[in-house]
Enzyme design. Structure first.
Site, PDB file in Angstrom:
ATOM      1  N   ARG A   1       0.873  -1.171   0.000  1.00  0.00           N
ATOM      2  CA  ARG A   1       0.000   0.000   0.000  1.00  0.00           C
ATOM      3  C   ARG A   1       0.911   1.222   0.000  1.00  0.00           C
ATOM      4  O   ARG A   1       2.018   1.183   0.560  1.00  0.00           O
ATOM      5  CB  ARG A   1      -0.900  -0.019   1.231  1.00  0.00           C
ATOM      6  CG  ARG A   1      -1.706  -1.300   1.372  1.00  0.00           C
ATOM      7  CD  ARG A   1      -2.974  -1.333   0.538  1.00  0.00           C
ATOM      8  NE  ARG A   1      -3.961  -0.446   1.095  1.00  0.00           N
ATOM      9  CZ  ARG A   1      -4.860   0.242   0.375  1.00  0.00           C
ATOM     10  NH1 ARG A   1      -4.867   0.138  -0.932  1.00  0.00           N
ATOM     11  NH2 ARG A   1      -5.733   1.020   0.959  1.00  0.00           N
TER      12      ARG A   1
ATOM     13  N   HIS B   1      -1.097   1.260 -10.218  1.00  0.00           N
ATOM     14  CA  HIS B   1      -1.877   0.362  -9.342  1.00  0.00           C
ATOM     15  C   HIS B   1      -2.574  -0.721 -10.171  1.00  0.00           C
ATOM     16  O   HIS B   1      -3.819  -0.848 -10.136  1.00  0.00           O
ATOM     17  CB  HIS B   1      -2.911   1.182  -8.537  1.00  0.00           C
ATOM     18  CG  HIS B   1      -3.276   0.522  -7.226  1.00  0.00           C
ATOM     19  ND1 HIS B   1      -3.359   1.191  -6.040  1.00  0.00           N
ATOM     20  CD2 HIS B   1      -3.584  -0.764  -6.927  1.00  0.00           C
ATOM     21  CE1 HIS B   1      -3.695   0.372  -5.070  1.00  0.00           C
ATOM     22  NE2 HIS B   1      -3.832  -0.834  -5.583  1.00  0.00           N
TER      23      HIS B   1
END
Lengths: 308, 308
Positions: free
Chosen positions: B223, B271
């Site tokens: 993350r 991402h």
């Protein structure tokens, strides 16, 4: 009777140690050795400059240090000599690893993402299911089969194409020029691992590239002359093909003005897909010399009529 | 009693079809539905804007559509609600594939070769043996274990690090903050797949990056807040680290002036490492609702005290 080694001094040290240990009765000399060449029966070399072979009057076997032997022009190779290409586990496993990496990079749009990064664009391009990614491998020898084995766990739909029909579990195999169009039409990612022969020179040309599915990608790890460079550029620029990872060119290194250096949808690498491991490739040649002495078939002996 | 789905209309169509087929007694509504929210017991969402949870007075379970649940701030999550993260085979297999690709790219110097290509430099950078490539995975949950399984056939030396000790065949496992330095010191390629918690926020900082071997590389697929962006830049610019593939940042998309867009030794992707497969993730939530009704443990139920 002796063997002459024509490669870097670093590799010569490793080979010399292996030969001294495993084949002590065969004098191991490098190409710079000034001794008479009359007793040389074995030559290990990658390059084949004019006059090299003729300078050894009693030569019997030429061992290539790579998988390719096109530099020896097998069609016109002297009849009284045997030519042996390198079949070495390290060479095949390195190639399999590189092909797996390249296929994953193209499947996951890494060349397009690198281009987006340069433009500072943040956009997801999607991921198609693994089972919907059709990977086609041209050339089903040692390296082609090793590449397919590395790809197998990923769940892709695998197919292969070769001159003579092969049977490989889990791979849809095609053979001969008449089955080439069908094979190409089902290859979203095409991997070239062919030997370079009269029949395969220029095989990656406009006509054949046009048979690939819309947006298909190319992994060129065969030999430079397989690819017609301008035809790849045209196929990419027209939007027919998506991207290409090219590791081999003719000549190498390419001129500074070669378009592959700066094309945004070509990742061009300097012939790095795989290299032989000096120790294990020495062992392969030692094994072949023992086989030659026992009149047994050598591993990788080239069929001069077919060229590999 | 009903379920509300907060995602794209494309995904809603797929989820709606699965729920109608497999759980016909549970009304399936999208977030735009104007019906009363009083009968909503289940909420499926990735984003958690202020006031969302409170707008459903009789909510019982919140399902995240991703593996991460840090956006729900588990430490302060309402006691009377259950929070469930997504554990879905497609999410894990997509991540495993991306990590395998990224590790191969870094091992084979693809970021450096892309830089050479821009400079028109043709130079082989060598290949170290697979057994001499030490890959360390931080986070040994579903995704970390899937990544290690995908890496296993390549012959690398594999190690792992997690909060609580794990045992994984063929992987040298380390646990807890006291074993982190030893783990980092043996990771030529470090892969971050940790959950984001108070303990892991900023874990990829200057102090920890300095413990990696000289020339080590980073795959950041955890993350965004795990990484201190400026510390990575400093480690790359000083020559301590070799290259990095970064797929996550905080915030996303990053500002145009963010240094990762243009750093020559960072490949930055938007991402894209893995996405859930709509059909199979719907099935995971359906299975969990059946478990909830039977008072059985749900798959991926978050321990609010540890945060994942």
């Amino acid at each position: 009777m002796s063997i002459v080694f024509n490669s870097s001094s670093e590799r010569a040290r490793i080979w010399s140690a292996r030969f001294t240990q495993l084949l002590p009765d065969l004098p191991f000399r490098t190409i710079d050795d000034r001794s008479s060449r009359a007793d040389v029966e074995f030559l290990v070399t990658w390059k084949n400059p004019p006059g090299l072979l003729e300078s050894f009057p009693n030569l019997k076997v030429v061992f290539s240090t790579g998988a390719g032997v096109d530099q020896f022009e097998p069609e016109g190779f002297p009849d009284h000599l045997k030519l042996v290409r390198m079949i070495e586990p390290g060479l095949s496993s390195g190639m399999a690893e590189f092909v797996l990496m390249a296929v994953l990079m193209l499947r996951r749009d890494m060349i397009a993402y690198a281009e987006q990064q340069r433009r500072k664009e943040w956009k997801f391009l999607g991921i198609r299911p693994a089972t919907a990614t059709r990977v086609g491998v041209m050339g089903l020898g040692e390296m082609g089969q090793a590449a397919l084995a590395a790809l197998a766990p990923m769940g892709f739909a695998l197919s292969g194409w070769s001159r003579n029909r092969r049977e490989i579990a889990g791979v849809s195999c095609h053979a001969g020029i008449e089955e080439l169009p069908h094979f190409l039409g089902g290859s979203d990612i095409l991997v070239c691992l062919l030997p370079l022969t009269g029949e395969t020179r220029g095989i990656l040309n406009a006509a054949n590239l046009s048979l690939l599915p819309q947006g298909a990608c190319l992994v060129q790890v065969g030999r430079g002359p397989h690819l017609v460079d301008a035809d790849l550029i045209a196929a990419l620029d027209s939007g027919r093909l998506g991207a290409a990872l090219v590791d081999v060119l003719e000549p190498e290194p390419p001129a500074p003005e070669h378009p592959f250096w700066s094309h945004p949808r070509i990742l061009y690498t300097p012939h790095v897909a795989s290299t032989i491991q000096p120790a294990s490739s020495a062992d392969v040649v030692i094994e072949n010399i023992l086989r030659f002495r026992r009149n047994e078939p050598m591993i990788g002996l080239v069929d001069l009529s077919r060229g590999y």
